[in-house]
Design an enzyme around this catalytic site. Structure first.
Site, PDB file in Angstrom:
ATOM      1  N   LYS A 143      23.539 -32.846   9.473  1.00 41.23           N
ATOM      2  CA  LYS A 143      24.037 -31.509   9.816  1.00 41.23           C
ATOM      3  C   LYS A 143      25.126 -30.995   8.862  1.00 41.23           C
ATOM      4  O   LYS A 143      24.821 -30.588   7.755  1.00 41.23           O
ATOM      5  CB  LYS A 143      24.506 -31.486  11.270  1.00 41.23           C
ATOM      6  CG  LYS A 143      23.337 -31.743  12.255  1.00 41.23           C
ATOM      7  CD  LYS A 143      23.681 -31.322  13.647  1.00 41.23           C
ATOM      8  CE  LYS A 143      22.674 -31.830  14.685  1.00 41.23           C
ATOM      9  NZ  LYS A 143      21.551 -30.956  14.937  1.00 41.23           N
ATOM     10  N   ASP A 190      25.277 -42.982  15.884  1.00 44.25           N
ATOM     11  CA  ASP A 190      24.597 -41.790  15.400  1.00 44.25           C
ATOM     12  C   ASP A 190      25.605 -40.647  15.501  1.00 44.25           C
ATOM     13  O   ASP A 190      25.860 -40.110  16.576  1.00 44.25           O
ATOM     14  CB  ASP A 190      23.361 -41.522  16.259  1.00 44.25           C
ATOM     15  CG  ASP A 190      22.653 -40.240  15.843  1.00 44.25           C
ATOM     16  OD1 ASP A 190      23.188 -39.510  14.994  1.00 44.25           O
ATOM     17  OD2 ASP A 190      21.556 -39.984  16.385  1.00 44.25           O
ATOM     18  N   TYR A 205      19.868 -38.673  21.986  1.00 44.79           N
ATOM     19  CA  TYR A 205      18.824 -38.175  21.086  1.00 44.79           C
ATOM     20  C   TYR A 205      19.160 -38.602  19.661  1.00 44.79           C
ATOM     21  O   TYR A 205      20.291 -38.442  19.201  1.00 44.79           O
ATOM     22  CB  TYR A 205      18.759 -36.642  21.168  1.00 44.79           C
ATOM     23  CG  TYR A 205      17.774 -36.019  20.218  1.00 44.79           C
ATOM     24  CD1 TYR A 205      16.415 -36.286  20.315  1.00 44.79           C
ATOM     25  CD2 TYR A 205      18.199 -35.159  19.208  1.00 44.79           C
ATOM     26  CE1 TYR A 205      15.498 -35.708  19.437  1.00 44.79           C
ATOM     27  CE2 TYR A 205      17.301 -34.565  18.332  1.00 44.79           C
ATOM     28  CZ  TYR A 205      15.950 -34.844  18.453  1.00 44.79           C
ATOM     29  OH  TYR A 205      15.059 -34.274  17.585  1.00 44.79           O
TER      30      TYR A 205
HETATM   31  C1  LIG Z   1      22.627 -37.155  17.476  1.00 46.14           C
HETATM   32  C2  LIG Z   1      21.472 -36.679  16.653  1.00 46.14           C
HETATM   33  N1  LIG Z   1      20.793 -37.569  15.918  1.00 46.14           N
HETATM   34  C3  LIG Z   1      19.764 -37.193  15.139  1.00 46.14           C
HETATM   35  C4  LIG Z   1      19.347 -35.880  15.094  1.00 46.14           C
HETATM   36  C5  LIG Z   1      18.212 -35.484  14.240  1.00 46.14           C
HETATM   37  O1  LIG Z   1      18.665 -34.743  13.151  1.00 46.14           O
HETATM   38  P1  LIG Z   1      17.677 -33.747  12.378  1.00 46.14           P
HETATM   39  O2  LIG Z   1      17.371 -32.643  13.340  1.00 46.14           O
HETATM   40  O3  LIG Z   1      18.444 -33.328  11.170  1.00 46.14           O
HETATM   41  O4  LIG Z   1      16.470 -34.555  12.033  1.00 46.14           O
HETATM   42  C6  LIG Z   1      20.028 -34.924  15.844  1.00 46.14           C
HETATM   43  C7  LIG Z   1      19.620 -33.519  15.818  1.00 46.14           C
HETATM   44  O5  LIG Z   1      20.052 -32.684  16.580  1.00 46.14           O
HETATM   45  C8  LIG Z   1      21.107 -35.334  16.647  1.00 46.14           C
HETATM   46  O6  LIG Z   1      21.781 -34.445  17.383  1.00 46.14           O
END
Ligand SMILES: Cc1ncc(COP(=O)(O)O)c(C=O)c1O
Length: 449
Positions: A281, A253, A153
Site C-alpha cells: 500500500k 502482515d 485478511y
Molecule cells: C493486511 C493485508 N494484507 C494483504 C493485503 C493484500 O494486498 P494487495 O491488495 O496489495 O494484494 C491487504 C489488502 O487490503 C491487506 O489489508
C-alpha cells in the site's frame, strides 16, 4: 437497508449505473475484485485531487477509502507526480526488467523505519508479499502448516483464504475456530494445512499452537486485526515469545498498518518485532507494490547465490522504478518534521467528533483504531476480535454510509476510514458537518419506522 435510500442512490448516480451495466458485460460483477463491490452497484469515479473524489455523475466526495489506505498523501500529490515524471526523464523507461539504482534506496529506508527488516524483497502487491512470507516461513521452519487468525485478511492466495470473514455460527468454538474457506475453488489441502487462531486470546493460542507444534511452521497475523483492532500488548509479546520457543516463524502482515499506524508500523507502536514483515500500500506511494522483509537468514533462503537450492521468488515488475520512486517520494514527505504526527492528530480529533456527534444523536457508537485509520462501529461491547467486531450493527452502519455519501463523504460502505496528509481544515469541518446531519437523519429514519 431501506429501499428509499437505495432509490435515492440510484437516482443520484445514473452514470455510475450505466457504466456498471456496461462493465458487467465484460467483467464479472463489473468489478476488478470481490472487495470492490457493494450493493446496489459501486460508484465509478472519474477524477480525484488531494482529499477529494469525483464520481461519474459529477458529485464530489471527501475520500476516506484512499484506495484502500494506500494514499497517505492523498491523490496526485505534486511530489509523487514529479517522481513519476523524473523516472521517465532520467531513465527513459518505467521498467528495466532487471535492477535499477533506486530499489536499494527504498530498501534502506524501510530498514531504517523497520529495524526488524534486515533484508527485503519487493513484490507487486500485498498478496504477493504474504505469499512469499508464508513460503519463506515454511522453508525456514521445515513445517508446512500455517496458523492464521480468524478475521484476518492477507490477500487472496490459497494458504490464507480461510476464515477471513466467516459466519461465526459456522466457524466453530471461539477458542478453537475451524478453518472456513473464503472462496470456491480452494483445494481441501489448504483447510487441512491451516490452523485458525483467536485474536487476543493468548491462552487459546498457546493451547492450539502447543498441540500443533510438530505441524505448524508459520504464524501469520495482522498485528491490528483488519488494520484497526489493536492487539493487547501483553498478548502480542507473549505470542512473540511462544512462537520463538516453538520454532515457528512469526509474520506480521503490515500491509494495512505499515506507515499508517506509525511510520514504523504496528511493530513500532508495540515495540515487538516479527521474524518476517509484509508491507504494501503506502510503500508504493499510490503505485503497485509489496515487500517482504525480516531476518537475514530467512530472506537469504531466496538468494539465487545460495548453494543447494533456494526459495523461488520472481516477478516482471518487482522493484520497478515507478513504484519505487513514488514510494521514496512519499516516505520522504511523511518523515518530514511534524507531518506524520499531524495526520495522527487530525485522525484523533475526527474520531472524537464522530463519537460526540453520534452519542449526541442517541447512538451507542464508537470509533476503533490506532494511528491514521479507524472504523465506526455501532456497538456497546468491547471490540477485541473478529467475533466482537461481528456483533456490531452493520445494517445501521450501512445506512449511515449511504447518508454520508449523499453529503459528500465516501469510505466505501462498511469500510474503515483512512486519513492522509491532506485531510485538514475545511475537509475535516465538512466531514464533521456531514456526520452531524447523517446521524440526525439516521435517528429520524429509525424513529419513523
Ligand atoms: C493486511 C493485508 N494484507 C494483504 C493485503 C493484500 O494486498 P494487495 O491488495 O496489495 O494484494 C491487504 C489488502 O487490503 C491487506 O489489508
Amino acid at each position: 437497508m431501506q429501499r428509499r435510500l437505495i432509490e435515492r442512490y440510484e437516482s443520484r448516480t445514473p452514470e455510475s449505473k450505466r457504466l456498471f451495466d456496461a462493465a458487467r458485460k465484460v467483467i464479472p460483477g463489473g468489478v476488478e475484485g470481490s472487495m470492490k463491490h457493494y450493493s446496489p452497484y459501486p460508484l465509478t469515479f472519474s477524477r480525484a485531487s488531494g482529499a477529494l473524489l469525483q464520481d461519474a455523475d459529477g458529485h464530489e466526495y471527501v475520500d476516506y477509502l484512499l484506495s484502500f489506505g494506500a494514499l497517505m498523501l492523498g491523490h496526485g500529490h505534486p511530489a509523487v507526480v514529479e517522481a513519476a515524471r523524473r523516472v521517465f526523464a532520467d531513465y527513459g523507461t518505467s521498467a528495466f526488467g532487471l535492477a535499477s539504482p533506486v530499489e536499494v534506496q527504498l530498501a534502506e529506508v524501510v530498514h531504517e523505519l523497520y529495524p526488524s527488516v534486515e533484508e527485503l524483497r519487493f513484490t507487486n502487491s500485498g498478496l504477493e508479499a504474504t505469499l512469499l512470507a508464508v513460503r519463506l516461513g515454511i522453508a525456514a521452519s521445515g513445517r508446512d502448516v500455517v496458523a492464521k487468525f480468524e478475521g484476518h485478511y492477507h490477500g487472496g492466495h490459497e494458504q490464507v483464504l480461510l476464515s477471513v470473514s466467516p459466519d461465526p455460527r459456522r466457524a466453530g468454538p471461539a477458542a478453537r475456530p475451524s478453518p472456513v474457506p473464503a472462496s470456491l475453488g480452494l483445494p481441501e489441502y489448504f483447510a487441512e494445512h491451516t490452523v485458525v487462531l483467536p485474536f487476543n486470546d493468548y491462552d487459546a493460542c498457546e493451547a492450539i499452537l502447543i498441540a500443533e507444534r510438530d505441524r505448524v511452521g508459520v504464524v501469520v497475523m495482522e498485528p491490528m486485526e483488519a488494520g484497526y483492532v489493536p492487539a493487547d500488548p501483553v498478548f502480542l509479546r507473549r505470542l512473540r515469545d511462544l512462537t520463538a520457543r516453538l520454532g515457528m516463524v512469526l509474520v506480521f502482515d503490515e500491509v494495512k498498518t505499515g506507515f499508517r499506524v506509525r511510520l514504523g508500523g504496528a511493530q513500532e507502536y508495540y515495540g515487538v518485532q516479527a521474524d518476517l514483515t509484509a508491507l504494501g500500500k503506502i510503500l508504493g506511494g499510490g503505485l503497485p507494490i509489496g515487500a517482504v522483509g525480516g531476518r537475514r537468514e530467512i530472506l537469504e533462503l531466496a538468494s539465487p547465490l545460495r548453494t543447494g537450492g533456494a526459495v523461488f521468488h520472481s516477478g516482471t515488475f518487482n522493484g520497478n522504478p515507478l513504484s519505487v520512486c513514488a514510494g521514496l517520494a512519499t516516505l520522504k514527505i511523511l518523515r518530514g518534521p511534524g507531518v506524520f504526527d499531524g495526520v495522527l492528530q487530525a485522525t484523533e480529533r475526527l474520531r472524537e467528533r464522530i463519537e460526540e456527534l453520534g452519542q449526541a444523536a442517541g447512538f451507542a457508537v464508537r470509533t476503533v483504531g490506532v494511528g491514521a485509520v479507524f472504523d465506526v462501529l455501532f456497538t456497546e461491547g468491547d471490540v477485541t476480535d473478529y467475533r466482537s467486531r461481528s456483533a456490531a450493527d452493520k445494517e445501521r452502519r450501512l445506512t449511515l454510509d449511504f447518508l454520508l455519501m449523499e453529503r459528500g463523504i465516501f469510505s466505501k460502505p462498511l469500510n474503515r476510514f483512512s486519513l492522509s496528509t491532506v485531510h485538514t481544515g475545511e475537509i475535516l469541518a465538512r466531514t464533521e458537518e456531514a456526520f452531524a446531519q447523517s446521524f440526525t437523519e439516521l435517528r429520524e429514519m429509525e424513529a419513523a419506522r
